[in-house]
Design a protein around this motif. Structure first.
Motif, PDB file in Angstrom:
ATOM      1  N   ALA A 171      -4.723  -7.810   2.532  1.00 27.06           N
ATOM      2  CA  ALA A 171      -5.072  -8.715   3.635  1.00 27.06           C
ATOM      3  C   ALA A 171      -6.126  -9.733   3.188  1.00 27.06           C
ATOM      4  N   TYR A 188     -11.722 -14.227   9.955  1.00 24.14           N
ATOM      5  CA  TYR A 188     -11.297 -12.871   9.568  1.00 24.14           C
ATOM      6  C   TYR A 188     -11.865 -12.501   8.202  1.00 24.14           C
ATOM      7  N   ASN A 229     -17.153   0.498   5.625  1.00 26.94           N
ATOM      8  CA  ASN A 229     -16.543   0.968   4.388  1.00 26.94           C
ATOM      9  C   ASN A 229     -15.033   0.742   4.415  1.00 26.94           C
ATOM     10  N   PHE A 230     -14.640  -0.348   5.035  1.00 25.57           N
ATOM     11  CA  PHE A 230     -13.226  -0.699   5.227  1.00 25.57           C
ATOM     12  C   PHE A 230     -12.879  -1.797   4.240  1.00 25.57           C
ATOM     13  N   PHE A 231     -11.762  -1.649   3.573  1.00 21.52           N
ATOM     14  CA  PHE A 231     -11.398  -2.645   2.552  1.00 21.52           C
ATOM     15  C   PHE A 231      -9.889  -2.674   2.415  1.00 21.52           C
ATOM     16  N   ASP A 232      -9.301  -3.867   2.547  1.00 20.86           N
ATOM     17  CA  ASP A 232      -7.863  -3.984   2.375  1.00 20.86           C
ATOM     18  C   ASP A 232      -7.585  -5.211   1.512  1.00 20.86           C
ATOM     19  N   ASN A 285     -15.098 -11.253   8.861  1.00 20.13           N
ATOM     20  CA  ASN A 285     -14.927  -9.927   9.491  1.00 20.13           C
ATOM     21  C   ASN A 285     -14.706  -8.850   8.428  1.00 20.13           C
ATOM     22  N   TRP A 286     -13.928  -9.163   7.383  1.00 20.11           N
ATOM     23  CA  TRP A 286     -13.656  -8.159   6.336  1.00 20.11           C
ATOM     24  C   TRP A 286     -14.892  -7.871   5.490  1.00 20.11           C
ATOM     25  N   HIS A 311       0.827  -1.217   0.000  1.00 22.21           N
ATOM     26  CA  HIS A 311       0.000   0.000   0.000  1.00 22.21           C
ATOM     27  C   HIS A 311       0.856   1.259   0.000  1.00 22.21           C
ATOM     28  N   ARG A 348     -16.860  -5.582   7.708  1.00 24.03           N
ATOM     29  CA  ARG A 348     -16.300  -4.224   7.785  1.00 24.03           C
ATOM     30  C   ARG A 348     -16.470  -3.489   6.463  1.00 24.03           C
ATOM     31  N   TYR A 349     -16.545  -4.270   5.366  1.00 19.11           N
ATOM     32  CA  TYR A 349     -16.756  -3.628   4.069  1.00 19.11           C
ATOM     33  C   TYR A 349     -18.134  -2.961   4.037  1.00 19.11           C
TER      34      TYR A 349
END
Lengths: 10, 212
Positions: free
Chosen positions: B180, B162, B174-177, B165-166, B111, B169-170
């Protein structure tokens, strides 16, 4: 989409 | 924090504790890949460098210290205290074939091109393949102690939780990685054939043995 801002995960 | 991530962390913690207790109580690390444990210690070391500089929460700090402490304690038990029981003849996966490509990839795909971020990315990629020496060792010996299969099941479930979990969170944060998530998918996929054997054999009370 917010990329990972801070490392709040383990 | 959501229930999936908490369940994942607790599953991860359970796996680490189960392994440490298994080695300590039986005073033996037979069937355990020391190389995988070294890789896990490296994963935690390169991921938690900001342990003292970046405070998130007491939970976060305490868990990181437990993970680091248990990882190094496990490596110590395998290679020092109970070295005589370490099965080096079957723990022959070439870990450098994992560390070098993962290191190169962390340099190329990350990143942010900064030391801390590259080391974090390295730890994410490495964690996704760190279990390979252990799975390889089980395929070589053709069997695994039941307690070892419980360790692997908890370890595999942690990253599967997890992934959920992602997703959570998305949608809600509005979390996105992507790094990971992709590494987490690879990591969980590597456990699939073990999950199948675990559910069809170990949960039926049989011993886990691979067709030689």
């Amino acid at each position: 989409i917010l990329k990972r801002l801070l490392k709040d995960e383990l | 924090m959501n229930i999936f991530r908490l369940a994942g962390d607790l599953s991860h913690l359970a796996a680490i504790i189960v392994l440490l207790l298994k080695i300590w109580k039986t005073r033996s690390c037979a069937g355990i890949s020391g190389k995988s444990q070294i890789l896990f210690a490296l994963v935690f070391t390169t991921r938690y460098l900001d342990l003292f500089t970046n405070f998130i929460s007491p939970y976060n700090t305490v868990m990181k210290m437990i993970y680091l402490g248990c990882a190094y304690a496990t490596v110590y038990l395998i290679y020092m205290k109970f070295k005589a029981t370490y099965d080096g003849n079957h723990d022959t996966f070439r870990a450098e074939f994992l560390v070098v490509p993962v290191g190169g990839l962390a340099f190329l795909v990350n990143h942010e091109f900064s030391p801390l971020e590259i080391l974090w990315t390295f730890s994410i990629y490495l964690e996704s393949v760190a279990i390979l020496p252990q799975l390889f060792m089980i395929s070589k010996t053709g069997e695994a102690e039941t307690i070892t299969t419980h360790y692997l099941f908890a370890l595999g479930m942690y990253r599967a939780l997890y992934l959920i979990n992602w997703i959570w969170r998305y949608y809600f944060e509005n979390f996105f990685d992507l790094i990971a998530i992709v590494a987490g998918c690879v990591q969980t996929i590597l456990y699939c054939d073990f999950f199948y054997l675990y559910i069809t054999k170990v949960l039926q009370g049989k011993k886990l043995s691979l067709p030689a």
